[in-house]
Design a protein around this motif. Structure first.
Motif, PDB file in Angstrom:
ATOM      1  N   LEU A   1     -27.752 -20.338  15.652  1.00  0.00           N
ATOM      2  CA  LEU A   1     -27.879 -21.189  16.836  1.00  0.00           C
ATOM      3  C   LEU A   1     -28.844 -20.594  17.852  1.00  0.00           C
ATOM      4  O   LEU A   1     -28.919 -19.375  18.036  1.00  0.00           O
ATOM      5  CB  LEU A   1     -26.517 -21.380  17.498  1.00  0.00           C
ATOM      6  CG  LEU A   1     -25.516 -22.311  16.809  1.00  0.00           C
ATOM      7  CD1 LEU A   1     -24.198 -22.299  17.576  1.00  0.00           C
ATOM      8  CD2 LEU A   1     -26.067 -23.720  16.696  1.00  0.00           C
TER       9      LEU A   1
ATOM     10  N   GLU B   1     -28.890 -23.228  24.522  1.00  0.00           N
ATOM     11  CA  GLU B   1     -29.265 -24.471  25.187  1.00  0.00           C
ATOM     12  C   GLU B   1     -30.155 -24.144  26.377  1.00  0.00           C
ATOM     13  O   GLU B   1     -29.998 -23.116  27.021  1.00  0.00           O
ATOM     14  CB  GLU B   1     -28.020 -25.217  25.685  1.00  0.00           C
ATOM     15  CG  GLU B   1     -27.124 -25.736  24.589  1.00  0.00           C
ATOM     16  CD  GLU B   1     -25.951 -26.535  25.137  1.00  0.00           C
ATOM     17  OE1 GLU B   1     -25.788 -26.572  26.376  1.00  0.00           O
ATOM     18  OE2 GLU B   1     -25.200 -27.106  24.349  1.00  0.00           O
TER      19      GLU B   1
ATOM     20  N   ASP C   1     -32.077 -28.446  22.828  1.00  0.00           N
ATOM     21  CA  ASP C   1     -31.312 -27.640  21.867  1.00  0.00           C
ATOM     22  C   ASP C   1     -29.817 -27.670  22.172  1.00  0.00           C
ATOM     23  O   ASP C   1     -29.120 -26.644  22.080  1.00  0.00           O
ATOM     24  CB  ASP C   1     -31.819 -26.192  21.846  1.00  0.00           C
ATOM     25  CG  ASP C   1     -33.244 -26.085  21.339  1.00  0.00           C
ATOM     26  OD1 ASP C   1     -33.604 -26.880  20.459  1.00  0.00           O
ATOM     27  OD2 ASP C   1     -33.991 -25.212  21.811  1.00  0.00           O
TER      28      ASP C   1
ATOM     29  N   ILE D   1     -25.992 -27.824  21.898  1.00  0.00           N
ATOM     30  CA  ILE D   1     -25.101 -27.390  20.827  1.00  0.00           C
ATOM     31  C   ILE D   1     -24.038 -28.457  20.595  1.00  0.00           C
ATOM     32  O   ILE D   1     -23.265 -28.787  21.496  1.00  0.00           O
ATOM     33  CB  ILE D   1     -24.459 -26.031  21.169  1.00  0.00           C
ATOM     34  CG1 ILE D   1     -25.548 -24.952  21.299  1.00  0.00           C
ATOM     35  CG2 ILE D   1     -23.450 -25.628  20.102  1.00  0.00           C
ATOM     36  CD1 ILE D   1     -25.031 -23.602  21.747  1.00  0.00           C
TER      37      ILE D   1
ATOM     38  N   ASN E   1     -27.767 -26.998  16.630  1.00  0.00           N
ATOM     39  CA  ASN E   1     -28.611 -27.420  17.743  1.00  0.00           C
ATOM     40  C   ASN E   1     -29.059 -28.844  17.464  1.00  0.00           C
ATOM     41  O   ASN E   1     -29.784 -29.103  16.499  1.00  0.00           O
ATOM     42  CB  ASN E   1     -29.824 -26.510  17.897  1.00  0.00           C
ATOM     43  CG  ASN E   1     -29.466 -25.144  18.430  1.00  0.00           C
ATOM     44  OD1 ASN E   1     -29.561 -24.145  17.721  1.00  0.00           O
ATOM     45  ND2 ASN E   1     -29.040 -25.080  19.674  1.00  0.00           N
TER      46      ASN E   1
END
Length: 289
Positions: free
Chosen positions: A97, A100, A130, A132, A144
């Motif tokens: 990940l 954000e 992005d 999550i 993402n």
């Protein structure tokens, strides 16, 4: 702008934040214009370093009026659960990940109608990248996903009656949607607000009554259940003070009228939603050394 970074201990362990540097300064350009400039840099071992600026301008263009402009960027690192959740048949983490990221812009106008009554109205625009989310796999996994756009207007009116007595009301309209499919963001009401009164009726006592208002909240995409209905919750706080130096006692009653309401459960988990507490109270004792 509230710090958008996730400061949970587990997140620190997961992302290994090495150091952060924050600088800010203010300039009085003229007697009517103030500028605040700040920058923050965070360095992680798992992610590249991230630098986030903040710029704010206040212009007092009339004796009783001012204009405020603000631009800032920020980020939110994935949590420990979002990165490393395992041994779960329903949902698992994703060590790949990215954080954000958010860009935010605000423009606000404030006006003092009298020496006791003031109001303001703000426009805000937030762009999140992005974001999550949880995918639809089996098991589900954090990913993402598409970004989001949130914009709206906030308005507030407050009357200060002196001696710690005041009344206030505020209202927020917000349009929140995904940038890819233009679906409304789940659990974000279009309309919300507060109405409150604070009464300093005695030098030893203070009372605060606030009503929290929320319009209907939409479900996530693909959830066929009806939207979460509108709700109004009333909270009451009583404070005793000044009868002993540096000592204060505070009692709060939440959901004063014992209203039944729910918070949304994710789709395909439970058939109903999560019931929230009815009337509850807490007592706090505070002593300042």
């Amino acid at each position: 702008v509230t710090d958008f970074s996730n400061d949970l201990p587990f997140t620190r362990r997961a992302t290994r934040q090495i150091w952060a540097l924050y600088l800010q300064d203010e300039w009085n350009i003229t007697k009517d214009i103030d500028i605040t400039v700040g920058v923050r840099h965070d360095h992680f071992t798992r992610f590249e370093g991230t630098t986030n600026p903040r710029v704010g301008v206040i212009w007092r263009f009339l004796e009783n009026a001012h204009l405020k402009l603000l631009f800032a960027t920020a980020f939110k690192a994935p949590s420990f659960q979002e990165l490393f959740l395992t041994n779960n048949s329903v949902k698992v983490g994703n060590p790949n990940l990215d954080p954000e990221k958010i860009n935010t812009f605000e423009a606000g106008l404030g006006y003092n109608f009298t020496s006791h009554i003031r109001g303001n109205i703000n426009y805000f625009f937030n762009r999140i990248r992005d974001r999550i989310i949880v995918d639809t796999g089996n098991p589900k996994q954090f990913q993402n996903g598409a970004g989001a756009r949130i914009q709206g207007v906030e308005a507030e009116l407050k009357a200060d009656l002196g001696n710690d007595n005041y009344v206030f009301t505020n209202y927020t309209f917000q349009d929140a949607e995904e940038t890819r499919n233009r679906n409304r963001l789940p659990d974000v009401p279009v309309h919300s607000g507060n109405i409150g009164i604070n009464a300093g009726f005695w030098k030893y006592a203070n009372a605060n009554l606030t009503t929290l208002l929320s319009g209907p909240r939409p479900r996530e995409d693909g959830d066929t259940r009806r939207d979460i209905p509108a709700q109004a919750l009333v909270n009451l706080t009583l404070i005793g003070k000044n009868f002993v130096d540096n000592f204060e006692i505070k009692g709060s009653i939440f959901n004063l009228f014992d209203k039944s309401y729910d918070d949304p459960a994710p789709k395909n988990t439970v058939p109903t939603d999560y019931p929230q507490p009815g009337r509850s109270f807490i007592i706090e004792l505070r002593y300042q050394f």
